[in-house]
Design a protein around this motif. Structure first.
Motif, short mmCIF file in Angstrom:
data_model
loop_
_atom_site.label_atom_id
_atom_site.label_comp_id
_atom_site.label_asym_id
_atom_site.label_seq_id
_atom_site.Cartn_x
_atom_site.Cartn_y
_atom_site.Cartn_z
N ARG A 139 41.68 -87.41 19.41
CA ARG A 139 40.66 -87.20 18.57
C ARG A 139 40.44 -86.58 17.07
O ARG A 139 39.65 -86.71 16.34
N ARG A 183 39.35 -88.64 14.07
CA ARG A 183 38.02 -89.10 13.99
C ARG A 183 37.24 -87.52 13.65
O ARG A 183 36.28 -87.50 12.87
N ASP A 184 37.76 -86.78 14.34
CA ASP A 184 36.91 -85.19 14.01
C ASP A 184 36.85 -84.70 12.69
O ASP A 184 36.17 -84.28 12.07
#
Length: 322
Positions: free
Chosen positions: A92, A95-96
């Motif tokens: 992730r 995206r984060d």
């Protein structure tokens, strides 16, 4: 000299981001009380098909702190921080980073690997990047890759703690680094905050005492175990995540294991694809640092911070008298 964003805190404290435990409720309470609140980005986990929960959390935190500041111009909230686990297994991360960049997160805390692109993203949106380290070698690498400051995670800290004495770790880093330096490791009182500064740190990094607060997203049994335990109840083991960490011995015994006879695990077993490197089998093995003997009860985070502030003031006065 500290960057402006870390100046003018009520007391020189950054609340450390704790897996599962740290969420918007705790962060907002910490910031409103005058210390930097933080949470791991991976704590915000939405169900498949739902919009990113991290987006919603950041919106809520920013809006509530803004309302507080408008209503209390004489005592504005402290800034908040988001922790990014930059280990290669964190699918992730990209995206984060984009979400935090879009929300202009003011303080970025990175763990388990120094990454140039994360520091650049923080700087590009006007933020600063702090990287946690357990030794001087990792500290130098973090600064070389663009971190603005360091968090020295010394022996006695909760979670993935380092093995070195805070005296040794801070001393070696301060030999060459004059920038922002935070110290983590069994800091649970105002006197300990002052001691961290005397050693050469700018700010204290405090986690475990906030587990036993009303706002913490922790099991009631976990909170009570913090209250009932002390330094002798902390066990260091790599079994649960593959990296050495500090855990509550009673929780290990409750899981049917002997805290004095735990197997070791290799760092290759670390995997943050599910938000934590801890296997589901270990979900009731609870982490904590050695400073929890100072925690006497479960209370609102504001009350805990008020006490820290008063203890810090009293400790400074006591040192001045001496």
């Amino acid at each position: 000299m500290l960057p402006p964003i870390l100046q003018n805190l009520r007391i020189p404290v950054v609340a450390s981001p704790m897996f599962i435990v740290s969420g918007p409720d705790l962060v907002i309470a910490q910031c409103k009380s005058g210390i930097v609140g933080s949470f791991p980005a991976l704590n915000a986990r939405e169900k498949d098909g739902e919009p990113p929960l991290l987006d919603a959390w950041l919106t809520r935190i920013a809006e509530e702190l803004d309302r507080h500041n408008q209503a209390n111009p004489d005592r504005p909230a402290a800034p908040f921080a988001v922790n990014q686990i930059v280990h290669r297994s964190n699918a992730r991360l990209e995206r984060d980073i984009e979400i935090c960049h879009r929300h202009k997160v003011p303080i970025w805390i990175t763990s388990l690997g120094a990454r140039v692109e994360v520091n650049e993203a923080a700087h590009d949106c006007g933020g600063i990047a702090l990287h946690d380290v357990i030794n001087n070698t990792f500290a130098r690498k973090a600064i070389e890759k663009g971190a603005d400051g360091l968090i020295a995670v010394a022996a006695g800290a909760g979670g993935h703690a380092g093995p070195q004495s805070p005296f040794a770790l801070v001393q070696e880093i301060r030999d060459w680094f004059e920038g922002p330096l935070l110290l983590s490791g069994a800091i649970a009182t105002g006197r300990a905050i002052l001691a961290a500064q005397v050693m050469g740190a700018d700010l204290a990094y405090i986690g475990s005492p906030f587990i036993a607060t009303n706002e913490a997203n922790a099991d009631a049994g976990y909170k009570q175990m913090i209250v009932e335990s002390g330094a002798m109840d902390i066990v260091t083991s790599s079994l649960f995540t593959g990296v050495s960490g500090n855990y509550l011995a009673p929780s290990i015994r409750n899981a049917g294991m002997d805290p004095a006879n735990l197997a070791e695990a290799d760092a290759s077993s670390m995997n943050f694809g599910s938000g934590s490197s801890k296997a589901k089998a270990w979900s009731q093995i609870w982490g904590a640092g050695q400073g929890i003997g100072a925690v006497r009860g479960i209370e609102p985070a504001t009350d805990r911070i008020d006490r820290l502030a008063e203890e810090y003031r009293a400790a400074k006065e006591a040192v001045s008298r001496r």
